[in-house]
Design a protein around this motif. Structure first.
Motif, PDB file in Angstrom:
ATOM      1  N   UNK A   1       0.813  -1.199   0.000  1.00  0.00           N
ATOM      2  CA  UNK A   1       0.000   0.000   0.000  1.00  0.00           C
ATOM      3  C   UNK A   1       0.861   1.269   0.000  1.00  0.00           C
ATOM      4  N   UNK A   2       2.032   1.199   0.636  1.00  0.00           N
ATOM      5  CA  UNK A   2       2.901   2.372   0.693  1.00  0.00           C
ATOM      6  C   UNK A   2       3.851   2.393  -0.487  1.00  0.00           C
ATOM      7  N   UNK A   3       4.494   3.523  -0.677  1.00  0.00           N
ATOM      8  CA  UNK A   3       5.446   3.635  -1.771  1.00  0.00           C
ATOM      9  C   UNK A   3       6.708   2.835  -1.429  1.00  0.00           C
TER      10      UNK A   3
ATOM     11  N   UNK B  17       8.391   2.977  19.233  1.00  0.00           N
ATOM     12  CA  UNK B  17       7.050   3.079  19.819  1.00  0.00           C
ATOM     13  C   UNK B  17       6.390   1.708  19.920  1.00  0.00           C
ATOM     14  N   UNK B  49      15.452   4.147   3.877  1.00  0.00           N
ATOM     15  CA  UNK B  49      14.221   4.893   4.110  1.00  0.00           C
ATOM     16  C   UNK B  49      14.546   6.320   4.552  1.00  0.00           C
ATOM     17  N   UNK B  53      13.250   8.596   1.405  1.00  0.00           N
ATOM     18  CA  UNK B  53      11.872   9.048   1.569  1.00  0.00           C
ATOM     19  C   UNK B  53      11.837  10.522   1.926  1.00  0.00           C
ATOM     20  N   UNK B  55       8.881  14.109   1.782  1.00  0.00           N
ATOM     21  CA  UNK B  55       7.466  14.393   1.902  1.00  0.00           C
ATOM     22  C   UNK B  55       7.014  15.166   0.676  1.00  0.00           C
ATOM     23  N   UNK B  62       4.043  10.962   2.550  1.00  0.00           N
ATOM     24  CA  UNK B  62       5.359  10.385   2.267  1.00  0.00           C
ATOM     25  C   UNK B  62       5.476  10.124   0.771  1.00  0.00           C
ATOM     26  N   UNK B  63       6.676  10.330   0.241  1.00  0.00           N
ATOM     27  CA  UNK B  63       6.861  10.220  -1.206  1.00  0.00           C
ATOM     28  C   UNK B  63       8.285   9.810  -1.507  1.00  0.00           C
ATOM     29  N   UNK B  64       8.482   9.222  -2.682  1.00  0.00           N
ATOM     30  CA  UNK B  64       9.843   8.914  -3.100  1.00  0.00           C
ATOM     31  C   UNK B  64      10.325   9.885  -4.181  1.00  0.00           C
ATOM     32  N   UNK B  68       3.968  12.815  -4.298  1.00  0.00           N
ATOM     33  CA  UNK B  68       3.591  11.459  -3.921  1.00  0.00           C
ATOM     34  C   UNK B  68       2.806  10.812  -5.061  1.00  0.00           C
ATOM     35  N   UNK B  69       2.541   9.527  -4.926  1.00  0.00           N
ATOM     36  CA  UNK B  69       1.849   8.806  -5.989  1.00  0.00           C
ATOM     37  C   UNK B  69       0.490   9.389  -6.310  1.00  0.00           C
ATOM     38  N   UNK B  86      -2.314  12.184   9.269  1.00  0.00           N
ATOM     39  CA  UNK B  86      -1.055  11.494   9.004  1.00  0.00           C
ATOM     40  C   UNK B  86      -1.092  10.735   7.678  1.00  0.00           C
ATOM     41  N   UNK B  87       0.087  10.375   7.195  1.00  0.00           N
ATOM     42  CA  UNK B  87       0.178   9.563   5.978  1.00  0.00           C
ATOM     43  C   UNK B  87      -0.544   8.219   6.137  1.00  0.00           C
ATOM     44  N   UNK B  88      -0.540   7.688   7.366  1.00  0.00           N
ATOM     45  CA  UNK B  88      -1.239   6.432   7.628  1.00  0.00           C
ATOM     46  C   UNK B  88      -2.708   6.534   7.241  1.00  0.00           C
ATOM     47  N   UNK B  91      -3.282   6.046   3.574  1.00  0.00           N
ATOM     48  CA  UNK B  91      -3.294   4.634   3.209  1.00  0.00           C
ATOM     49  C   UNK B  91      -4.628   3.998   3.567  1.00  0.00           C
ATOM     50  N   UNK B  94      -7.158   5.201   1.002  1.00  0.00           N
ATOM     51  CA  UNK B  94      -6.868   4.601  -0.309  1.00  0.00           C
ATOM     52  C   UNK B  94      -7.381   3.168  -0.375  1.00  0.00           C
ATOM     53  N   UNK B  95      -7.287   2.472   0.767  1.00  0.00           N
ATOM     54  CA  UNK B  95      -7.722   1.084   0.813  1.00  0.00           C
ATOM     55  C   UNK B  95      -9.210   0.939   0.498  1.00  0.00           C
TER      56      UNK B  95
END
Lengths: 199, 199
Positions: A1-3, B17, B49, B53, B55, B62-64, B68-69, B86-88, B91, B94-95
């Motif tokens: 799901x993530x890049x 964490x 990472x 990685x 932003x 998050x992006x590469x 981002x995509x 958050x980026x989470x 995701x 998107x799911x």
């Protein structure tokens, strides 16, 4: 799901024991936001641990030298060997400050269901340590579960002809615990092992 | 309690964490016993990472690459922006495959108790995206808790004069859940938001 690489990191973290997909994701985002120096420290110590840590030539405990700290300590009594399953157990027993002998780390317990037989454990090395007759007591401190008990029984039989004292840690109620919450097996063991109070 | 580098590893893992001392110890021993290649893969991806990685310049996800995509995808509608913490959360949304707009990642929520104010979030960047008037809808998808609600209310007021549609995700009973186990706030929200069934 993530890049790409973020997903790679989540996948790699998810392979660690006790780290599920949600924790892996949380740790990955922590790392993304962490100071680069903190992450470098983690990667450094991960690499170093694989590089530097070996297993004690005598007892099989984790060690940084040829012998572990316990085996290298001249104040420890090599005539008393406490047999445990894992290095973690050594640390747990060391924390009690009750034991002044040495250890033998088996590397697990006999478990036919997991395909672990006596030959997969460091039993041959234990017998070698007992060969010269200088050991007087063998304390079987394997876990108080099915596999640990089976391993203790197996070892006790194996060394029975050697004329040394073989003991097993006491089973019973955990100190500070509540009798009504003890499971019946533990409570049964506590009854079996009851002692006369000298008053 | 452990020898040098093993203790260092346990300490470093314990800083992650959700990893307590017991899990840190378990993971450390897993790593001690793991194949060197597996550990190298983990250290490699950890370093990578931090290296690769970044932003997204548009939304903060998050992006590469520079974008981002989602922001780089021409099929996504830039006129609808879904604001998340958050980026989470990106995701998670998107799911569902329900949303075809773009995102804006705030990097948290307003929380006076944790010392997080509006200036600590990517709100200025959000306003910049709204400046040219091309955005038609702003979906406030911050968490349905105190901080998330406060952030949504703050943002709704901030953009109220801009003449765009501002929406908030529905609160209500989780699908597949059990009514009797729902907390009273959720149940209250579910009543408030009840809809006429067209039968």
């Amino acid at each position: 799901m993530y890049e790409g690489v973020v997903q790679d990191l989540i996948d790699e973290l998810g392979r660690l024991p006790g780290v599920g997909p949600k924790s892996a994701q949380r740790i990955a985002f922590h790392i993304l936001q962490a100071e680069p120096a903190d992450v470098r420290r983690l990667t450094h110590v991960l690499a170093e641990v694989k590089d530097k840590v070996r297993f004690c030539a005598v007892c099989g405990n984790v060690a940084q030298e040829e012998r572990c700290r316990v085996c290298a300590d001249p104040r420890r009594d090599p005539a008393v060997i406490c047999v445990v399953e894992e290095s973690k157990d050594v640390v747990a027993i060391e924390r009690t400050r009750e034991f002044r002998g040495t250890y033998h780390v088996l590397g697990g317990a006999i478990s036919p269901i997991d395909g672990v037989g006596p030959d997969d454990l460091r039993i041959r090395e234990l017998l070698a340590r007992l060969a010269d007759g200088s050991v007087t007591e063998l304390i079987l401190a394997t876990d108080p579960n099915l596999e640990g008990e089976a391993t203790a029984t197996y070892l006790a039989r194996l060394v029975s002809a050697m004329g040394l004292k073989v003991t097993r840690l006491a089973s019973g109620l955990p100190v500070g615990g509540d009798l009504e919450y003890a499971d019946e097996v533990t409570l049964g063991r506590a009854f079996e092992g009851r002692r006369t109070l000298d008053v």
